[in-house]
Design an enzyme around this catalytic site. Structure first.
Site, PDB file in Angstrom:
ATOM      1  N   HIS A 200       0.799  -1.234   0.000  1.00 18.30           N
ATOM      2  CA  HIS A 200       0.000   0.000   0.000  1.00 18.30           C
ATOM      3  C   HIS A 200       0.831   1.282   0.000  1.00 18.30           C
ATOM      4  CE1 HIS A 200      -3.908  -1.970   1.721  1.00 18.30           C
ATOM      5  NE2 HIS A 200      -3.603  -2.388   0.519  1.00 18.30           N
ATOM      6  N   ASP A 252      -4.452   3.571   1.793  1.00 15.26           N
ATOM      7  CA  ASP A 252      -5.540   3.706   2.760  1.00 15.26           C
ATOM      8  C   ASP A 252      -5.275   4.875   3.716  1.00 15.26           C
ATOM      9  OD1 ASP A 252      -3.462   2.212   3.641  1.00 15.26           O
ATOM     10  OD2 ASP A 252      -4.641   0.399   3.992  1.00 15.26           O
ATOM     11  N   ASP A 287      -2.051  -5.224  10.416  1.00 17.31           N
ATOM     12  CA  ASP A 287      -2.319  -6.112   9.277  1.00 17.31           C
ATOM     13  C   ASP A 287      -0.963  -6.372   8.636  1.00 17.31           C
ATOM     14  OD1 ASP A 287      -3.068  -7.512   7.072  1.00 17.31           O
ATOM     15  OD2 ASP A 287      -4.256  -5.914   6.137  1.00 17.31           O
ATOM     16  N   LYS A 386     -14.539  -8.811   3.071  1.00 12.78           N
ATOM     17  CA  LYS A 386     -14.458  -7.842   1.973  1.00 12.78           C
ATOM     18  C   LYS A 386     -15.603  -8.187   1.022  1.00 12.78           C
ATOM     19  CE  LYS A 386      -9.378  -7.341   2.088  1.00 12.78           C
ATOM     20  NZ  LYS A 386      -8.103  -7.908   1.576  1.00 12.78           N
TER      21      LYS A 386
END
Ligand code: PGA
Ligand code: ZN
Length: 474
Positions: A200, A252, A287, A386
């Site tokens: 990410h 995010d 995570d 999800k």
């Protein structure tokens, strides 16, 4: 047809008289508005039109949006998409046309909605969610939704769910609670991303996210206040230590300072919580997204560090020891995807230590069969749901029920590629999951979810319950 025949056919005189009588009985100050609303209620509940289009997600990658019309109005939904995609989740239909959006266009999925799905669903009652979802599954026939595309199906399924709530004149979370057979809505603890790494972000940190959980807040609004203040303090600390480059953000929207160890990140966050004055009331979660740096059976925590990558592999046992140590040193209550998606063995060993919540993301891929196996073998003890890995609202509800029946924790999750759609906020409240993961308190697509939760809490008023310390089993 004569005028009289037309009036008789539609029972118009009687319907108008009924509406006028009702307005008089109610002594309403605005009879015209009352009568028009009254008449609208008499209109049959049916889908009249479905129109899909390609829009862009928060990363500038195409995704599907649907406008679903009923006699009451238009209801819009769009679907998210993430970095981790696997062979056990429902298939996301992409064009694969290299010259356009690098193959990521969704015009095929849009066409499928506008032609096949639309033809099958027009005339159906949007209140009957499972019938709508079944109709789409009937059209698809594959186990992984490869024919219609889970992105196409989910956009329609969510839009229908919103239309169903409007038809019943109840809030979306209430309609979802009804669909699941559960009646007490609960505001979830937000798992707020504050540091980003992994796939990410462009820093060297292997672990994908550090999150803060304001479990000690007395309500959701206070939880967000605590989260936002901590996020701002963290920004100031990173600015002091790492300079302004450190305040760059990941997908995010967690900060992505150029740190290479998880402990360094946890120290920054711990200090931010201290400065904000929330010591003890905010817990931590990580995570790891370890699938992204598992090579064979080894883990490369330096996979993003040039010149170091590949030189310091960790075994599953090393990783397990590292997590155990981190949980001793920091107030970590939840670790997501600590091992590879197929490392059932170490995940189970870690879960059995009973140190913290162990969340299956890639391990489960929201797939009922993988969840079943993980339950049977006691591999993990929480589900990251999800919705786009599932493909329909009905199946998402079923999967959550499956996890809750096993006393697992359930986290409703956003994706790294998000849209302004706030559906998962209502889903988390309606299904009373107790936990939601929606990124940092920053950027519109993340705030769409948190802001919707603020509205829901306001609407519930005295009846609002925040899961707080009961975040795992609200
Ligand atoms: P993804 O990440 O949406 O990029 O897969 C979200 C998560 O791992 O929780
Ligand atoms: Zn994850």
């Amino acid at each position: 047809m004569s005028v009289q025949e037309y009036l008789d056919k539609h029972l118009l005189s009687r319907k108008i008289e009924d509406a006028v009588n009702a307005a008089v009985r109610a002594k309403t100050p605005d009879p015209v508005l009352f009568i028009s609303n009254h008449m609208k209620k008499a209109v049959p509940s049916a889908i009249t039109k479905i129109k899909a289009r390609q829009i862009l997600d928060s990363r500038g990658i195409p995704t599907v949006e649907v406008d679903l019309y009923t006699n009451k109005g238009m209801y819009r939904a769009s679907v998210p998409s993430g970095a981790s995609t696997g062979m056990y989740e429902a298939v996301e239909m992409r064009d694969g046309e290299k010259g356009k959006y690098l193959g990521k266009g969704v015009s095929k999925a849009v066409k499928i909605i506008n032609e096949k799905i639309s033809e099958a669903l027009i005339g159906m009652d949007p209140v009957l969610q499972s019938q709508i979802d079944q109709a789409m599954m009937g059209l698809d026939k594959t186990e992984n939704k490869a024919e219609l595309g889970a992105n196409a199906m989910l956009a329609v399924s969510i839009a229908a769910c919103k239309a169903g709530a409007a038809e019943k004149e109840v809030p979306l979370y209430k309609h979802i609670a009804d669909l699941s057979g559960k009646s007490n809505p609960i505001l979830p603890v937000p798992a707020i991303t504050v540091i980003s790494g992994g796939k990410h972000a462009g820093n060297n940190l292997a672990v994908q996210e550090i999150m803060i959980l304001p479990v000690g807040a007395s309500n959701f609004e206070e939880a967000m206040q605590m989260g936002c203040e901590t996020y701002q303090h963290l920004k100031a600390i990173i600015l002091e230590r790492n300079g302004s480059n450190g305040c760059n953000v990941g997908n995010d929207v967690g900060f992505a300072p150029n740190i290479s160890s998880i402990a360094e990140g946890l120290d920054l966050v711990k200090e931010a919580i201290d400065r904000a004055g929330y010591n003890g009331r905010i817990k931590l979660a990580i995570d790891v997204a370890a699938t992204d740096f598992c090579m064979g059976k080894k883990y490369d925590l330096d996979f993003k560090t040039p010149n170091k990558s590949g030189q310091n592999f960790k075994t599953g046992e090393d990783m397990l020891e590292m997590y155990t140590q981190l949980c001793k040193e920091y107030p970590i209550v939840s670790i997501e995807q600590p091992f590879d998606k197929d490392d059932w063995e170490h995940t189970k060993l870690f879960t059995n230590l009973g140190i913290c919540q162990v969340v299956g993301d890639d391990l489960l891929m929201s797939n009922p069969k993988r969840i079943e196996r993980a339950m049977h073998e006691s591999t993990c003890n929480a589900l990251l749901l999800k919705v786009n890995q599932v493909g329909t609202v009905t199946e998402a509800i079923e999967v959550v029920k499956q996890a809750k029946n096993a006393d697992w924790g359930v986290i409703i999750s956003h994706r790294s590629g998000e849209t302004e759609d706030s559906f998962i906020a209502d889903l988390a409240v309606g299904l009373a999951t107790g936990q939601i993961k929606a990124g940092a308190p920053c950027h519109g697509e993340r705030l769409a979810k948190y802001n919707q939760l603020l509205r829901i809490e306001e609407e519930l008023g005295a009846e609002a319950t925040y899961s707080g310390e009961n975040w795992r089993q609200p």
